[in-house]
Design a protein around this motif. Structure first.
Motif, mmCIF file in Angstrom:
data_model
loop_
_atom_site.group_PDB
_atom_site.id
_atom_site.type_symbol
_atom_site.label_atom_id
_atom_site.label_comp_id
_atom_site.label_asym_id
_atom_site.label_seq_id
_atom_site.Cartn_x
_atom_site.Cartn_y
_atom_site.Cartn_z
ATOM 1 N N LEU A 98 -7.720 2.740 -3.078
ATOM 2 C CA LEU A 98 -8.499 2.499 -1.871
ATOM 3 C C LEU A 98 -9.364 3.704 -1.539
ATOM 4 O O LEU A 98 -9.006 4.848 -1.846
ATOM 5 C CB LEU A 98 -7.571 2.201 -0.692
ATOM 6 C CG LEU A 98 -6.733 0.935 -0.815
ATOM 7 C CD1 LEU A 98 -5.775 0.819 0.361
ATOM 8 C CD2 LEU A 98 -7.617 -0.295 -0.904
ATOM 9 N N LEU A 113 -3.481 0.135 -3.447
ATOM 10 C CA LEU A 113 -3.157 -1.225 -3.045
ATOM 11 C C LEU A 113 -2.657 -1.946 -4.295
ATOM 12 O O LEU A 113 -3.350 -1.979 -5.315
ATOM 13 C CB LEU A 113 -4.396 -1.939 -2.497
ATOM 14 C CG LEU A 113 -4.192 -3.398 -2.115
ATOM 15 C CD1 LEU A 113 -3.494 -3.487 -0.763
ATOM 16 C CD2 LEU A 113 -5.520 -4.131 -2.068
ATOM 17 N N ILE A 139 -9.826 -5.310 4.398
ATOM 18 C CA ILE A 139 -9.444 -3.920 4.647
ATOM 19 C C ILE A 139 -10.507 -3.280 5.531
ATOM 20 O O ILE A 139 -11.595 -2.926 5.059
ATOM 21 C CB ILE A 139 -9.325 -3.127 3.330
ATOM 22 C CG1 ILE A 139 -8.388 -3.867 2.362
ATOM 23 C CG2 ILE A 139 -8.842 -1.709 3.597
ATOM 24 C CD1 ILE A 139 -8.446 -3.356 0.948
ATOM 25 N N SER A 192 -3.568 -3.248 -9.400
ATOM 26 C CA SER A 192 -3.563 -2.101 -8.491
ATOM 27 C C SER A 192 -4.971 -1.560 -8.359
ATOM 28 O O SER A 192 -5.701 -1.470 -9.352
ATOM 29 C CB SER A 192 -2.634 -1.005 -9.010
ATOM 30 O OG SER A 192 -1.303 -1.445 -8.992
ATOM 31 N N VAL A 215 0.865 -1.181 0.000
ATOM 32 C CA VAL A 215 0.000 0.000 0.000
ATOM 33 C C VAL A 215 0.895 1.222 0.000
ATOM 34 O O VAL A 215 1.782 1.341 0.842
ATOM 35 C CB VAL A 215 -0.927 0.032 1.236
ATOM 36 C CG1 VAL A 215 -1.752 1.303 1.248
ATOM 37 C CG2 VAL A 215 -1.818 -1.179 1.279
ATOM 38 N N GLU A 216 0.643 2.108 -0.956
ATOM 39 C CA GLU A 216 1.398 3.356 -1.007
ATOM 40 C C GLU A 216 0.519 4.421 -1.645
ATOM 41 O O GLU A 216 -0.026 4.222 -2.730
ATOM 42 C CB GLU A 216 2.674 3.186 -1.833
ATOM 43 C CG GLU A 216 3.541 4.422 -1.840
ATOM 44 C CD GLU A 216 4.846 4.214 -2.596
ATOM 45 O OE1 GLU A 216 5.566 5.207 -2.742
ATOM 46 O OE2 GLU A 216 5.133 3.102 -3.038
ATOM 47 N N THR A 241 -5.513 1.475 6.279
ATOM 48 C CA THR A 241 -4.407 0.745 5.663
ATOM 49 C C THR A 241 -3.480 0.097 6.686
ATOM 50 O O THR A 241 -2.730 -0.809 6.336
ATOM 51 C CB THR A 241 -3.595 1.664 4.736
ATOM 52 O OG1 THR A 241 -3.087 2.765 5.491
ATOM 53 C CG2 THR A 241 -4.459 2.175 3.593
#
Length: 157
Positions: A116, A81, A138, A113, A76-77, A122
């Protein structure tokens, strides 16, 4: 007896349908489910997934048959996701003299990808793999608030 009717290419019913529906028709035909495989149109692995929202969480189910959990990475960045993995072909030294007659299984790497929702927690994401399905849980952040933005009118006032 009826005469044989010939269709000009651009007047053929299938082409008319394709023109009327535009990209939707092509996306339907290119869909991995329609093609009967886990490959996208570039020939890469593209495992299908489901995304479900519940009152307190989001659940993602991704089909990963034949892929070991240690060959899958979940990251996660920046609210994205990303799920990466690789389905490896098992070969042994005995395979050198073997001749394959039918090969329908797919091998290679994949990446999916998803953006979110803002209320996704997260820090509490969990994942498990069972019977060829990767389950990603999640939770929603109960403290996430929706804020209404007031619009100021600068027209003639």
């Amino acid at each position: 007896m009826k005469p044989i009717r010939r269709w000009k290419e651009n007047n053929h019913p299938v082409n008319q349908l394709r023109n009327e529906l535009g990209g939707a028709f092509q996306r339907f035909v290119d869909d991995p489910f329609f093609a009967g495989s886990l490959l996208n149109k570039e020939g890469d692995l593209y495992p299908p997934l489901n995304v479900e929202e519940k009152p307190d969480r989001y659940t993602i189910e991704l089909e990963v048959p034949g892929i070991l959990s240690q060959d899958i990475d979940i990251m996660v960045e920046g609210g994205i996701l990303t799920i990466k993995g690789e389905k490896q072909k098992e070969e042994t030294s005995e395979d050198k003299d073997r001749k394959m007659h039918v090969v329908e299984r797919s091998y290679g790497s994949f990446q999916r990808s998803l953006t979110l929702a803002d209320n996704a927690n997260t820090e509490e994401i969990k994942a498990e793999c069972q019977n060829g399905i990767l389950y990603i849980d999640i939770p929603k952040n109960p403290n996430a608030e929706t804020r209404r933005i007031e619009i100021k009118n600068k027209d003639n006032n």
